[in-house]
Motif scaffolding. Structure first.
Motif, PDB file in Angstrom:
ATOM      1  N   PRO A 124       0.817  -1.220   0.000  1.00 48.58           N
ATOM      2  CA  PRO A 124       0.000   0.000   0.000  1.00 48.58           C
ATOM      3  C   PRO A 124       0.849   1.268   0.000  1.00 48.58           C
ATOM      4  N   ARG A 128       0.391   4.047  -2.982  1.00 46.68           N
ATOM      5  CA  ARG A 128       0.081   5.443  -2.648  1.00 46.68           C
ATOM      6  C   ARG A 128       1.212   6.376  -3.055  1.00 46.68           C
ATOM      7  N   ALA A 132       0.998  10.177  -5.253  1.00 48.33           N
ATOM      8  CA  ALA A 132       1.206  11.282  -4.305  1.00 48.33           C
ATOM      9  C   ALA A 132       2.482  12.048  -4.626  1.00 48.33           C
TER      10      ALA A 132
END
Length: 151
Positions: A124, A128, A132
């Motif tokens: 994860p 992400r 980002a």
């Protein structure tokens, strides 16, 4: 905890001033190499794209190139940072007295989860990290171009 103040007060009551700084060394062990990987990867990927496109001026890189360099930089940062982050999180979230220090956390984690335990949560984090950090570096480059017009 009902507030940040309540949390700090309770943590202080259980372990004094040192407990307020529990995990600081591991935070630095995470952030210093992680930042080096973050900025280093961004610049290396940007440089590689400049060479591949035959461009000398980095401000001429396409948005796609900047987004890709930023996304890969974020992934590199977390790949380097995650082991220290796992140790820091375990140390900070454990009840007072559970661990003797960072080395104790590491030894117990490897004993129970193996070396792979140091990479708990990597998937994860990487998923992400790409969007980002692509957005982060893209925003930085847009701001850099905007402010260069002010000179």
């Amino acid at each position: 905890y009902t507030s940040m103040t309540h949390c700090a007060t309770e943590v202080y009551k259980t372990g004094g001033v040192p407990s307020l700084f529990r995990g600081t060394g591991l935070t630095l062990l995470r952030d210093i190499p992680g930042s080096m990987a973050w900025f280093g990867t961004y610049e290396l990927v940007k440089y590689g794209m400049l060479k591949a496109q035959g461009i000398e001026d980095a401000s001429k890189l396409s948005p796609t190139a900047v987004l890709t360099a930023g996304g890969l930089a974020g992934m590199a940062c977390w790949t380097v940072s995650i082991p220290a982050d796992v140790l820091k999180s375990r140390l900070q979230s454990a009840p007072e007295g559970t661990y003797k220090g960072a080395l104790d956390v590491l030894q117990r984690l490897i004993r129970t989860d193996g070396v792979g335990g140091l990479y708990t949560g990597i998937r994860p984090a990487l998923i992400r990290a790409f969007p980002a950090n692509a957005a982060c570096f893209f925003g930085m480059e847009v701001a850099r171009k905007f402010f260069s017009f002010l000179d």
